[in-house]
Enzyme design. Structure first.
Site, PDB file in Angstrom:
ATOM      1  N   ARG A 333      44.601 -39.368  -8.797  1.00  0.00           N
ATOM      2  CA  ARG A 333      45.366 -38.127  -8.884  1.00  0.00           C
ATOM      3  C   ARG A 333      45.007 -37.049  -7.876  1.00  0.00           C
ATOM      4  O   ARG A 333      45.553 -35.961  -7.930  1.00  0.00           O
ATOM      5  CB  ARG A 333      45.163 -37.519 -10.282  1.00  0.00           C
ATOM      6  CG  ARG A 333      45.637 -38.382 -11.405  1.00  0.00           C
ATOM      7  CD  ARG A 333      47.147 -38.587 -11.302  1.00  0.00           C
ATOM      8  NE  ARG A 333      47.566 -39.615 -12.231  1.00  0.00           N
ATOM      9  CZ  ARG A 333      47.859 -39.389 -13.497  1.00  0.00           C
ATOM     10  NH1 ARG A 333      47.796 -38.186 -13.972  1.00  0.00           N
ATOM     11  NH2 ARG A 333      48.230 -40.371 -14.275  1.00  0.00           N
ATOM     12  N   ARG A 349      41.423 -40.603 -18.840  1.00  0.00           N
ATOM     13  CA  ARG A 349      42.693 -40.859 -19.539  1.00  0.00           C
ATOM     14  C   ARG A 349      43.815 -41.204 -18.573  1.00  0.00           C
ATOM     15  O   ARG A 349      44.661 -42.039 -18.861  1.00  0.00           O
ATOM     16  CB  ARG A 349      43.075 -39.678 -20.421  1.00  0.00           C
ATOM     17  CG  ARG A 349      43.758 -38.523 -19.727  1.00  0.00           C
ATOM     18  CD  ARG A 349      44.605 -37.704 -20.696  1.00  0.00           C
ATOM     19  NE  ARG A 349      43.796 -36.889 -21.578  1.00  0.00           N
ATOM     20  CZ  ARG A 349      43.382 -35.646 -21.284  1.00  0.00           C
ATOM     21  NH1 ARG A 349      43.691 -35.086 -20.128  1.00  0.00           N
ATOM     22  NH2 ARG A 349      42.676 -34.967 -22.149  1.00  0.00           N
ATOM     23  N   ASP A 350      43.822 -40.545 -17.414  1.00  0.00           N
ATOM     24  CA  ASP A 350      44.926 -40.777 -16.489  1.00  0.00           C
ATOM     25  C   ASP A 350      44.911 -42.224 -16.002  1.00  0.00           C
ATOM     26  O   ASP A 350      45.930 -42.920 -16.021  1.00  0.00           O
ATOM     27  CB  ASP A 350      44.834 -39.823 -15.297  1.00  0.00           C
ATOM     28  CG  ASP A 350      45.080 -38.366 -15.714  1.00  0.00           C
ATOM     29  OD1 ASP A 350      45.646 -38.157 -16.799  1.00  0.00           O
ATOM     30  OD2 ASP A 350      44.700 -37.455 -14.962  1.00  0.00           O
ATOM     31  N   ASP A 492      45.607 -31.095 -22.169  1.00  0.00           N
ATOM     32  CA  ASP A 492      44.404 -30.403 -21.712  1.00  0.00           C
ATOM     33  C   ASP A 492      44.324 -28.962 -22.190  1.00  0.00           C
ATOM     34  O   ASP A 492      43.248 -28.374 -22.213  1.00  0.00           O
ATOM     35  CB  ASP A 492      44.414 -30.341 -20.173  1.00  0.00           C
ATOM     36  CG  ASP A 492      43.904 -31.615 -19.548  1.00  0.00           C
ATOM     37  OD1 ASP A 492      43.061 -32.275 -20.154  1.00  0.00           O
ATOM     38  OD2 ASP A 492      44.369 -31.941 -18.433  1.00  0.00           O
ATOM     39  N   LYS A 634      54.396 -25.819 -17.149  1.00  0.00           N
ATOM     40  CA  LYS A 634      53.329 -26.755 -17.513  1.00  0.00           C
ATOM     41  C   LYS A 634      53.254 -26.978 -19.033  1.00  0.00           C
ATOM     42  O   LYS A 634      54.257 -27.163 -19.676  1.00  0.00           O
ATOM     43  CB  LYS A 634      52.003 -26.281 -16.916  1.00  0.00           C
ATOM     44  CG  LYS A 634      52.099 -26.315 -15.399  1.00  0.00           C
ATOM     45  CD  LYS A 634      50.934 -26.778 -14.605  1.00  0.00           C
ATOM     46  CE  LYS A 634      49.815 -27.442 -15.228  1.00  0.00           C
ATOM     47  NZ  LYS A 634      49.333 -28.567 -14.385  1.00  0.00           N
TER      48      LYS A 634
HETATM   49  C1  GLC Z   1      47.720 -33.340 -16.347  1.00  0.00           C
HETATM   50  C2  GLC Z   1      46.459 -34.151 -16.476  1.00  0.00           C
HETATM   51  C3  GLC Z   1      46.535 -35.094 -17.647  1.00  0.00           C
HETATM   52  C4  GLC Z   1      46.932 -34.380 -18.905  1.00  0.00           C
HETATM   53  C5  GLC Z   1      48.210 -33.586 -18.691  1.00  0.00           C
HETATM   54  C6  GLC Z   1      48.571 -32.731 -19.896  1.00  0.00           C
HETATM   55  O1  GLC Z   1      48.767 -34.174 -15.983  1.00  0.00           O
HETATM   56  O2  GLC Z   1      46.211 -34.895 -15.307  1.00  0.00           O
HETATM   57  O3  GLC Z   1      45.298 -35.721 -17.844  1.00  0.00           O
HETATM   58  O4  GLC Z   1      47.106 -35.326 -19.918  1.00  0.00           O
HETATM   59  O5  GLC Z   1      48.047 -32.725 -17.579  1.00  0.00           O
HETATM   60  O6  GLC Z   1      47.667 -31.711 -20.114  1.00  0.00           O
END
Ligand code: GLC
Length: 799
Positions: A333, A349-350, A492, A634
């Site tokens: 990423r 997690r990614d 997050d 976001k």
């Molecule tokens: C970003 C992070 C990811 C997270 C998402 C939601 O994409 O890379 O790990 O799950 O935000 O917060």
């Protein structure tokens, strides 16, 4: 408004208006070397790490938005006029110069017609050679002899992104560049083992190694002095800022053309540059590399090819979404125009999610990633949220220990392994599914017995690692019997102040079910029974405490406040709580339709599903950082792309193919091709998020390429809408499609055999199988793996 179109015949996206308000990028390189390149030639190259291995420099988030880059200038040596082969940096008037850009899989072609000269700049990184090729073809279409100069230009980076962007007091004097034998060599005084080179696969007529000599004072890449003058100044120096600029003069008869190849790579002139120069001076070498690249992608694309009545879905699944998902696995990423190399390594997690999508097209890389993730799991059963796999690999031939003046010393093992405070409760749970997906795809169940060390010492089999993950999650339960969110879950920004997360409990149930299936397949019935009982307890706890009457709660804060409840003014309904209630298998038949109906009613917009509703407007640290993000952006009620495919999957599990397609279509970048005044971002790439309805720019997409949405949309479309899913014991066929479809076809390679799957939908249903035949014989249940090398026909009638 449109700026280009999908050219399916050539497998490219063609941009025919280059004045796009955003950079539309592409990724070159499939192994160790990578270039992120914009449609205007801006971008940067790195080797292995975007943080530590920078070859070329980038000035992130600057004006203009994508400088510098990998540029080629052409100068008419009679008139002195010059232009670039990408529209920028010179930026010729688009009424007189014709520019097109073709982004393909791992290559980009810049095409320019101006003043009777047609030219192409092709950028690619060969599959098996860690160099970037820039092949420039210039053709004289003007009917008279032309004298031209061709310049290639790039700006070297100080290798480490940190010293490239701050505190120059040492770094500015720590590298030098010089020219000999057709090769510019760039060296690092503090790392005497590191060199980069730019080689000409021809005899250059001039060069510059000092950036400011090429560009000239008070000028930019738009009007470099050397190009204006028609000559470089043979500059070379130790210390300062450096460039790779090579000049070639051409005299072209009418109709004549010439190709010049520039090679960028890692290594010294003697050990790498001269060899690269020779390799690519061979006629056919670039075309050979292009052919190998095409083969590389054609082979991947042939593992799963779909042909449905949905053109956009075909184009995206057969090419662009697969390409994007693979790119996330290979580069993770941290290498884009948004994340510009500030971090190294993998997000637990990614990556654990990314690998789930492409075990069929990249079994080796996904296995490598799985082992890296397993090595970053602690004995306690949690994953290290962000880690560098190199920290867990035995170091062969370690480089000399030179403490760079401005770079932090490497952390010790104890510092790498963080404690519970930094654990995201979802991180490791994804890995249970990714390991099982890999085995289902490859049939390599011996992988469960492969031994991997834990991050904090000791070792265990892969199977034992997975048990630790499930046990850790079981132990992290809060007052309501729901899993703790810990630092955060997938979201997050939803921290819950030490509270409980519905999503994690749902994920726990999901991972348990997947693990139980594996245990049964392996004949480990005691484990199956033990974890089966645990799954029942998890489901009962969720159903008891998380149902809010019309939908599921998102969780509880540390003080016990309900999150995602009907009586809340803000954050009343959360997408992930509903989709995961269904996907995990927790929700009862009645509740699952109700909660997904609520999703459709309250979260849907023509650009996709909102992550939550209504947006938060007042900071509330008990809920989390999400309340401090602008509404509609976001995690605070934007259309966050990544969770959208979970809604597609949930609808498929409910058998509602029409609605699954409605959700798929709303956010499909392809569908936005002619609405770029709204979307702005690339129509061939999913973006991290689309501005939500609470924002004035509703529909604008941001952060392309490196997002988990690519992998998950690939999964949702192929495994749930088209319904072709490898299982341990066979290939499951279980489509859920729009009723109006007459059917579709998929060619799937699986465990070394090929299956041509023809699905007919004569009764226009959304889901349900009437008959399946394998090579003419009726069959019940999953299709068992057929002999290696065999070609099989599967006929499916829905009804
Ligand atoms: C970003 C992070 C990811 C997270 C998402 C939601 O994409 O890379 O790990 O799950 O935000 O917060």
């Amino acid at each position: 408004m449109r700026y280009g179109h999908f050219d399916d015949a050539r497998g490219e996206y063609l941009i025919d208006r280059c004045d796009i308000p955003q950079s539309w990028t592409n990724y070159l390189g499939v192994r160790d070397l990578c270039t992120v390149i914009s449609h205007n030639g801006g971008g940067y190259t790195f080797h292995k790490s975007a943080e530590h291995g920078r070859l070329t420099r980038f000035r992130p988030n600057a004006v203009p938005l994508d400088r510098p880059g990998h540029y080629v200038y052409v100068r008419d040596d009679e008139s002195g006029e010059y232009w670039s082969l990408s529209w920028q940096p010179v930026g010729k008037d688009l009424d007189s110069a014709r520019y097109t850009v073709r982004h393909g899989l791992s290559y980009t072609r810049f095409l320019c017609e101006y003043g009777g000269i047609s030219a192409e700049q092709l950028l690619l990184i060969p599959v098996d050679d860690a160099v970037q090729l820039c092949a420039v073809t210039v053709k004289n279409d003007s009917g008279r002899e032309r004298s031209l100069s061709v310049f290639n230009y790039l700006e070297w980076s100080f290798q480490h992104v940190e010293i490239d962007n701050q505190n120059f007091q040492m770094s500015l004097y720590a590298s030098g560049a010089d020219y000999a034998d057709g090769v510019i060599e760039y060296d690092f005084f503090y790392e005497p083992w590191t060199y980069h080179f730019l080689a000409a696969a021809f005899e250059p007529d001039g060069f510059d190694c000092v950036r400011d000599r090429f560009i000239g004072p008070y000028r930019t890449e738009r009007n470099p002095l050397a190009v204006e003058r028609g000559a470089c100044s043979a500059s070379s120096e130790r210390g300062g800022n450096h460039c790779g600029a090579l000049h070639k003069k051409l005299v072209l008869a009418p109709g004549a053309s010439r190709r010049l190849v520039f090679v960028l790579g890692v290594g010294s002139r003697r050990e790498a540059g001269l060899g690269a120069r020779e390799r690519y001076a061979q006629p056919g070498a670039v075309d050979g590399a292009m052919g190998a690249l095409k083969k590389y992608w054609d082979e991947k694309r042939s593992v799963l090819e779909i042909n449905t009545p949905h053109r956009g879905m075909n184009t995206m699944i057969n090419r662009w979404t697969l390409y994007q998902a693979e790119t996330c696995v290979v580069w993770s990423r941290f290498a884009s125009f948004i994340e510009v190399g500030g971090r190294t390594g993998l997000g637990f997690r990614d990556t654990a999610q990314d690998v789930m999508a492409v075990p069929h097209t990249n079994p080796a890389k996904t296995r490598q990633r799985l082992v890296e993730l397993l090595s970053a799991l602690t004995r306690t059963g949690y994953g290290l949220h962000l880690f560098d796999p190199a920290d867990f690999e035995p170091r062969e031939n370690p480089l000399p220990e030179v403490k760079l003046p401005t770079v932090k010393p490497a952390p010790s093992r104890d510092e790498i392994v963080h404690g519970l405070d930094d654990v995201c409760a979802d991180d490791a749970l994804w890995l249970v599914a990714s390991v099982c997906e890999w085995v289902k795809e490859t049939g390599r169940s011996d992988f469960f017995d492969h031994v991997v060390a834990y991050a904090d010492g000791g070792q265990g089999t892969v199977y034992e690692h997975l048990k630790k993950i499930l046990d850790f999650t079981a132990a992290q339960t809060g007052a309501h019997g729901v899993c703790k969110g810990l630092r955060a879950d997938w979201n997050d920004c939803l921290n819950l102040g030490g509270g409980e997360s519905a999503m994690v409990s749902f994920m726990h149930h999901w991972a348990l079910e997947i693990f139980i299936e594996a245990a049964e397949f392996l004949g480990r019935s005691e484990d199956a029974a033990h974890y089966g009982a645990l799954a029942n307890r998890v489901r009962a706890a969720c159903e008891k405490t998380l149902w809010d009457g019309a939908w599921y709660l998102r969780g509880f804060t540390g003080t016990g406040r309900k999150i995602g409840t009907r009586s809340a003014e803000e954050g009343r309904l959360f997408l992930n709580a509903q989709t995961w209630a269904v996907y995990s298998g927790v929700a009862s038949a009645e509740r699952r339709s109700l909660c997904m109906d609520a999703v459709d009613e309250h979260l849907f917009s023509p650009y996709g599903l909102h992550l939550l509703w209504p947006a938060f407007t007042k900071p509330d640290d008990e809920i989390g950082y999400v309340t401090r993000v602008y509404p509609g952006i976001k995690e605070n009620a934007s259309i966050f792309s990544h969770p959208n495919p979970w809604a597609v999957i949930a609808e498929c599990l409910l058998g509602r193919g029409g609605r699954a397609m409605k959700f798929y279509d709303a956010i499909l970048p392809y569908n936005q091709n002619d609405a770029i005044e709204i979307r702005e971002a690339e129509p061939y790439s999913y973006c991290q998020f689309v501005h939500g309805r609470d924002h004035s720019a509703h529909g604008r997409a941001r952060h392309p390429w490196l997002t988990g949405s690519a992998g998950w949309f690939y999964t949702a479309a192929t495994k749930y809408i088209l319904g072709i899913r490898p299982a341990f014991e066979g290939l499951v066929i279980d489509p859920c499609i729009p009723a109006e479809w007459d059917g579709f076809e998929v060619v799937r390679k699986w465990r070394d055999a090929t299956y041509t799957i023809v699905v007919a939908n004569p009764r226009h249903v959304e889901k349900g199988i009437e008959t399946i035949t394998l090579n003419g014989n009726p069959i019940e249940g999953p299709i068992p793996a057929q002999p290696p090398g065999s070609a099989n026909t599967v006929e499916v009638v829905l009804g």
